[in-house]
Design an enzyme around this catalytic site. Sequence first.
Site, PDB file in Angstrom:
ATOM      1  N   LEU A   1       0.842  -1.181   0.000  1.00  9.70           N
ATOM      2  CA  LEU A   1       0.000   0.000   0.000  1.00  9.70           C
ATOM      3  C   LEU A   1       0.887   1.243   0.000  1.00  9.70           C
ATOM      4  O   LEU A   1       1.719   1.412   0.904  1.00  9.70           O
ATOM      5  CB  LEU A   1      -0.904   0.053   1.235  1.00  9.70           C
ATOM      6  CG  LEU A   1      -1.976  -1.031   1.415  1.00  9.70           C
ATOM      7  CD1 LEU A   1      -1.388  -2.343   1.919  1.00  9.70           C
ATOM      8  CD2 LEU A   1      -3.033  -0.532   2.395  1.00  9.70           C
TER       9      LEU A   1
ATOM     10  N   PHE B   1      -0.544   5.167   6.981  1.00  9.99           N
ATOM     11  CA  PHE B   1       0.379   5.506   5.910  1.00  9.99           C
ATOM     12  C   PHE B   1       0.960   4.238   5.255  1.00  9.99           C
ATOM     13  O   PHE B   1       0.474   3.148   5.493  1.00  9.99           O
ATOM     14  CB  PHE B   1       1.450   6.483   6.402  1.00  9.99           C
ATOM     15  CG  PHE B   1       0.852   7.718   7.028  1.00  9.99           C
ATOM     16  CD1 PHE B   1       0.304   8.705   6.237  1.00  9.99           C
ATOM     17  CD2 PHE B   1       0.778   7.862   8.406  1.00  9.99           C
ATOM     18  CE1 PHE B   1      -0.291   9.831   6.806  1.00  9.99           C
ATOM     19  CE2 PHE B   1       0.207   8.988   8.979  1.00  9.99           C
ATOM     20  CZ  PHE B   1      -0.336   9.973   8.180  1.00  9.99           C
ATOM     21  N   GLY B   2       1.937   4.394   4.350  1.00  6.53           N
ATOM     22  CA  GLY B   2       2.382   3.276   3.513  1.00  6.53           C
ATOM     23  C   GLY B   2       2.647   1.998   4.302  1.00  6.53           C
ATOM     24  O   GLY B   2       3.307   2.033   5.326  1.00  6.53           O
ATOM     25  N   SER B   3       2.172   0.867   3.815  1.00  2.00           N
ATOM     26  CA  SER B   3       2.258  -0.367   4.592  1.00  2.00           C
ATOM     27  C   SER B   3       2.029  -1.581   3.706  1.00  2.00           C
ATOM     28  O   SER B   3       2.086  -1.496   2.486  1.00  2.00           O
ATOM     29  CB  SER B   3       1.257  -0.317   5.751  1.00  2.00           C
ATOM     30  OG  SER B   3       0.026   0.251   5.321  1.00  2.00           O
ATOM     31  N   ARG B   4       1.736  -2.729   4.337  1.00  8.33           N
ATOM     32  CA  ARG B   4       1.689  -4.001   3.613  1.00  8.33           C
ATOM     33  C   ARG B   4       0.666  -4.935   4.249  1.00  8.33           C
ATOM     34  O   ARG B   4       0.480  -4.940   5.464  1.00  8.33           O
ATOM     35  CB  ARG B   4       3.089  -4.626   3.665  1.00  8.33           C
ATOM     36  CG  ARG B   4       3.188  -6.072   3.248  1.00  8.33           C
ATOM     37  CD  ARG B   4       4.629  -6.515   3.321  1.00  8.33           C
ATOM     38  NE  ARG B   4       4.771  -7.951   3.082  1.00  8.33           N
ATOM     39  CZ  ARG B   4       5.932  -8.565   2.893  1.00  8.33           C
ATOM     40  NH1 ARG B   4       7.053  -7.862   2.914  1.00  8.33           N
ATOM     41  NH2 ARG B   4       5.976  -9.861   2.694  1.00  8.33           N
TER      42      ARG B   4
END
Length: 222
Positions: A93, A183-186
């Site tokens: 993401l 925020f940006g992640s997986r």
Amino acid sequence: MPTIDREAAPATAVAALPALVAALAGRRGLALALAVAPVGVALFFRDPDRRPEHGGFDADTVVSPADGKVMFAGPGQDGVAPEGEWQQVSIFLSAFDVHINRAPYGGRLREVTYRPGRWLAAYKHESAHRNERTDLVIEREVDGATRVVHFRQIVGLMARRVVTRVSVGDELATGQRIGLMKFGSRMDVFVPPEVDLLVRTGQRVVAGETVIARWPSSDVTA
């Protein structure tokens, strides 16, 4: 205007402080320019409805738990997949993706395990076992057999908190909201080896809508 998740409030307030200071100092132009930041932060927490909402999938269907790009689809990776034999789908993401997470499969939530950790970039292999994360395990009885889906919320370089809003014993529907990552992640999803993966590396997926895997047909409705 999309629905904004309640987690947006503190982050948006912090992002709005520079604009407020500029406005109080009489710097109207600067204040207007800085006002873009809190708007952007608030939109990060957008929570769009997805169709079908809370159900509508059959008992063989596994859907994406997150918006993003598939960075791996195949046999479970060493050091990433749980013990045993699994098929794995890993989704990255970016900061621009919707970060509301959804259950990939309907059933009873058997395990919820939070693990503190680091904040390595989510696309790195070692982030799966070194970063802050929550592992969730869903089980479901179908035709007298127990099906298990394991999935994992993992924070990334920008994300610093995983939010999980479900508990052990909850009955979840396929596609139901379960939390978010800031925020940006997986997201990683693990299904048994007999399940067919229906996505490929590089493919864009949508939480609660994109079918990522399917059991051989059981003719059972969710």
